[in-house]
Design a protein around this motif. Structure first.
Motif, short mmCIF file in Angstrom:
data_model
loop_
_atom_site.label_atom_id
_atom_site.label_comp_id
_atom_site.label_asym_id
_atom_site.label_seq_id
_atom_site.Cartn_x
_atom_site.Cartn_y
_atom_site.Cartn_z
N ALA A 14 0.83 -1.20 0.00
CA ALA A 14 0.00 0.00 0.00
C ALA A 14 0.87 1.25 0.00
CB ALA A 14 -0.91 0.01 1.22
N ILE A 15 0.54 2.19 -0.88
CA ILE A 15 1.14 3.53 -0.86
C ILE A 15 0.14 4.48 -0.21
CG2 ILE A 15 1.92 5.49 -2.24
CD1 ILE A 15 2.88 3.58 -4.36
N ILE A 16 0.63 5.27 0.74
CA ILE A 16 -0.23 6.25 1.41
C ILE A 16 0.47 7.60 1.38
CG2 ILE A 16 -1.45 6.86 3.54
CD1 ILE A 16 -1.15 3.84 4.33
N THR A 17 -0.14 8.59 0.77
CA THR A 17 0.45 9.92 0.73
C THR A 17 0.00 10.73 1.95
OG1 THR A 17 -1.33 10.94 -0.58
CG2 THR A 17 0.46 9.87 -1.80
N GLY A 18 0.80 11.74 2.27
CA GLY A 18 0.49 12.56 3.44
C GLY A 18 0.46 11.73 4.71
N ILE A 30 -2.84 1.16 10.79
CA ILE A 30 -3.86 0.12 10.74
C ILE A 30 -3.60 -0.84 9.57
CG2 ILE A 30 -6.31 -0.26 10.21
CD1 ILE A 30 -6.97 2.00 12.12
N PHE A 31 -3.19 -0.32 8.42
CA PHE A 31 -2.86 -1.19 7.29
C PHE A 31 -1.70 -2.13 7.65
CE2 PHE A 31 -4.54 1.19 3.29
CZ PHE A 31 -5.82 1.19 3.83
N VAL A 38 3.70 -1.35 3.93
CA VAL A 38 3.20 0.02 3.79
C VAL A 38 4.31 0.98 3.36
CG1 VAL A 38 2.12 1.95 4.98
CG2 VAL A 38 1.38 -0.38 5.49
N VAL A 39 4.04 1.74 2.32
CA VAL A 39 4.93 2.81 1.89
C VAL A 39 4.31 4.13 2.35
CG1 VAL A 39 6.00 3.99 -0.06
CG2 VAL A 39 5.72 1.50 -0.10
N ILE A 40 4.96 4.77 3.32
CA ILE A 40 4.46 6.06 3.79
C ILE A 40 5.21 7.16 3.05
CG2 ILE A 40 3.65 5.23 6.02
CD1 ILE A 40 6.19 6.43 7.28
N GLY A 87 7.98 -4.66 -5.75
CA GLY A 87 7.58 -5.35 -6.97
C GLY A 87 6.10 -5.30 -7.30
N GLN A 88 5.31 -4.62 -6.49
CA GLN A 88 3.87 -4.57 -6.74
C GLN A 88 3.25 -3.39 -6.00
OE1 GLN A 88 3.58 -8.35 -4.39
NE2 GLN A 88 1.62 -7.48 -3.69
N ILE A 89 2.05 -3.00 -6.44
CA ILE A 89 1.22 -2.01 -5.75
C ILE A 89 -0.20 -2.53 -5.79
CG2 ILE A 89 0.33 0.36 -5.71
CD1 ILE A 89 2.91 1.18 -7.24
#
Length: 255
Positions: A14-18, A30-31, A38-40, A87-89
């Motif tokens: 998961a990519i999460i911006t901000g 939570i993720f 998780v990519v913050i 390797g994935q999103i």
């Protein structure tokens, strides 16, 4: 029935911006607890590294990649680095937003208008497009766009911000319709008054709070964790038949 599997994000990226604070960080935690890698992301690497350390100390898999979503080339790099590492999103959360003005809409400068629309609307549009090839390859792709109750009904003093959030709701519905054939779900969360640094101008204002408390069936300010829990629903198998939805988490303010 195994409810833990229904809400699991194991083997998902998961990519999460901000995501260095506030709602974005609440979603990230939570993720990660649900098993996601998780990519913050936010503008400042130092702040990201600090928050990533907090999550890693809890045993979570986290990467911290700085990205100013107001700059196209930095979003390109965010996606590139995510793919190089994982390797994935599978999940994209567009949470980063700006609101440099508070006051009458006629006092908003063209420069402020452009900045609000670039970050709050154009950036999610561009980042969704960049992630599309990888989301299409996922077995459970989900995009979650963080709008606002101002996107449903304009908030006083937040004119162009409200316009941008209304546009984000519409953008989400467009993508939900077009990406359904690719098995990518796109949904929107509209938070109400949540106690974050971003909304401090509202919850620290006694006059605004008095007005809000009179209007709220649930008479308190919301938390980032409550938005994170709703995002988990939308990211997981629990919402596998949900797309194009606009969900509010506002204490009943929009009733």
């Amino acid at each position: 029935m195994d409810l833990s599997a229904l809400f699991s994000l194991a083997n998902k990226v998961a990519i999460i911006t901000g995501a260095s604070k506030g709602i974005g960080f609440g979603i990230a935690e939570i993720f990660a607890a649900a098993g996601a890698k998780v990519v913050i992301s936010s503008r400042k690497q130092e702040a990201l590294d600090e928050m990533a350390t907090q999550l890693r100390e809890k045993g979570y898999e986290v990467a911290a990649i700085a990205c100013n979503v107001g700059r196209m080339e930095e979003m390109d790099n965010l996606v590139k680095q995510t793919i190089e590492k994982y390797g994935q999103i599978d999940i994209l959360v567009n949470n980063a937003a700006v609101n440099p003005v508070f006051g009458p809409v006629h006092n908003t400068t063209p420069e402020a208008f452009d900045k609000i629309m670039d970050v709050n609307v154009k950036a999610p549009f561009h980042l969704m497009n960049l992630c599309f090839p990888y989301l299409r390859a996922s077995s459970g792709a989900s995009v979650i766009n963080i709008s606002s109750i101002g996107g449903i009904s304009p908030e006083q003093g937040l004119g162009i911000y409200s316009v941008s959030k209304a546009a984000l709701i519409s953008l989400s519905k467009v993508y939900a319709k077009e990406w359904g054939d690719h098995k990518i779900r796109v949904n929107t969360i509209c938070p109400g008054l949540i106690q974050t640094k971003f909304s401090e101008a509202l919850w620290s204002n006694d006059k605004i709070m008095e007005h809000m408390m009179k209007a709220l069936p649930i008479k308190r300010v919301g938390t980032s964790e409550e938005i994170g829990a709703m995002a988990l629903f939308l990211a997981s198998k629990a919402s596998s038949y949900t797309t194009g939805a606009t969900l509010t988490a506002d204490g009943g303010f929009t009733i």
